[in-house]
Design a protein around this motif. Structure first.
Motif, short mmCIF file in Angstrom:
data_model
loop_
_atom_site.label_atom_id
_atom_site.label_comp_id
_atom_site.label_asym_id
_atom_site.label_seq_id
_atom_site.Cartn_x
_atom_site.Cartn_y
_atom_site.Cartn_z
N ARG A 156 0.82 -1.21 0.00
CA ARG A 156 0.00 0.00 0.00
C ARG A 156 0.86 1.26 0.00
O ARG A 156 0.47 2.27 -0.59
CB ARG A 156 -0.94 0.00 1.19
N THR A 157 2.02 1.21 0.64
CA THR A 157 2.91 2.37 0.68
C THR A 157 3.61 2.58 -0.66
O THR A 157 3.68 3.70 -1.16
CB THR A 157 3.97 2.18 1.79
N HIS A 158 4.11 1.50 -1.24
CA HIS A 158 4.91 1.62 -2.45
C HIS A 158 4.10 1.57 -3.74
O HIS A 158 4.58 2.03 -4.79
CB HIS A 158 5.99 0.54 -2.47
N TYR A 159 2.89 1.02 -3.68
CA TYR A 159 2.03 0.90 -4.88
C TYR A 159 0.61 1.32 -4.50
O TYR A 159 -0.32 0.52 -4.51
CB TYR A 159 2.06 -0.53 -5.42
N PRO A 160 0.43 2.60 -4.16
CA PRO A 160 -0.90 3.05 -3.68
C PRO A 160 -1.95 3.00 -4.78
O PRO A 160 -1.64 3.03 -5.97
CB PRO A 160 -0.63 4.48 -3.23
N GLU A 161 -3.18 2.94 -4.32
CA GLU A 161 -4.30 2.96 -5.24
C GLU A 161 -4.38 4.35 -5.87
O GLU A 161 -4.26 5.35 -5.17
CB GLU A 161 -5.60 2.66 -4.49
N PRO A 162 -4.55 4.41 -7.18
CA PRO A 162 -4.63 5.73 -7.81
C PRO A 162 -5.87 6.48 -7.34
O PRO A 162 -6.90 5.88 -7.04
CB PRO A 162 -4.72 5.42 -9.31
N GLU A 163 -5.73 7.78 -7.25
CA GLU A 163 -6.87 8.60 -6.83
C GLU A 163 -7.89 8.68 -7.95
O GLU A 163 -7.53 8.70 -9.13
CB GLU A 163 -6.40 10.00 -6.45
N ALA A 164 -9.16 8.74 -7.58
CA ALA A 164 -10.23 8.84 -8.57
C ALA A 164 -10.14 10.20 -9.27
O ALA A 164 -9.85 11.23 -8.65
CB ALA A 164 -11.58 8.69 -7.88
N ASN A 165 -10.37 10.20 -10.55
CA ASN A 165 -10.36 11.42 -11.34
C ASN A 165 -11.80 11.92 -11.46
O ASN A 165 -12.62 11.28 -12.12
CB ASN A 165 -9.75 11.16 -12.71
#
Length: 53
Positions: free
Chosen positions: A41-50
């Motif tokens: 989760r730290t190194h490959y976070p979920e992209p923020e919604a656009n």
């Protein structure tokens, strides 16, 4: 598992490599899984919604 698959996306892993990742994660002892999840989760976070899409 979604965080681990984002790591695979980042590195361009093949379907076989993704299967290996799933297998290796399943083999992680339960007492270490929270730390592994935190790493992903730290190194490959979920992209923020656009909001524009």
């Amino acid at each position: 598992m979604a965080s681990a698959m984002r790591a695979c996306d980042h590195w361009g892993d093949s379907p076989a490599s993704r299967d290996d990742m799933r297998r290796q994660i399943a083999e992680v002892p339960p007492h270490l899984r929270a730390e592994l999840l935190a790493h992903f989760r730290t190194h490959y976070p979920e992209p923020e919604a656009n909001p524009w899409q």
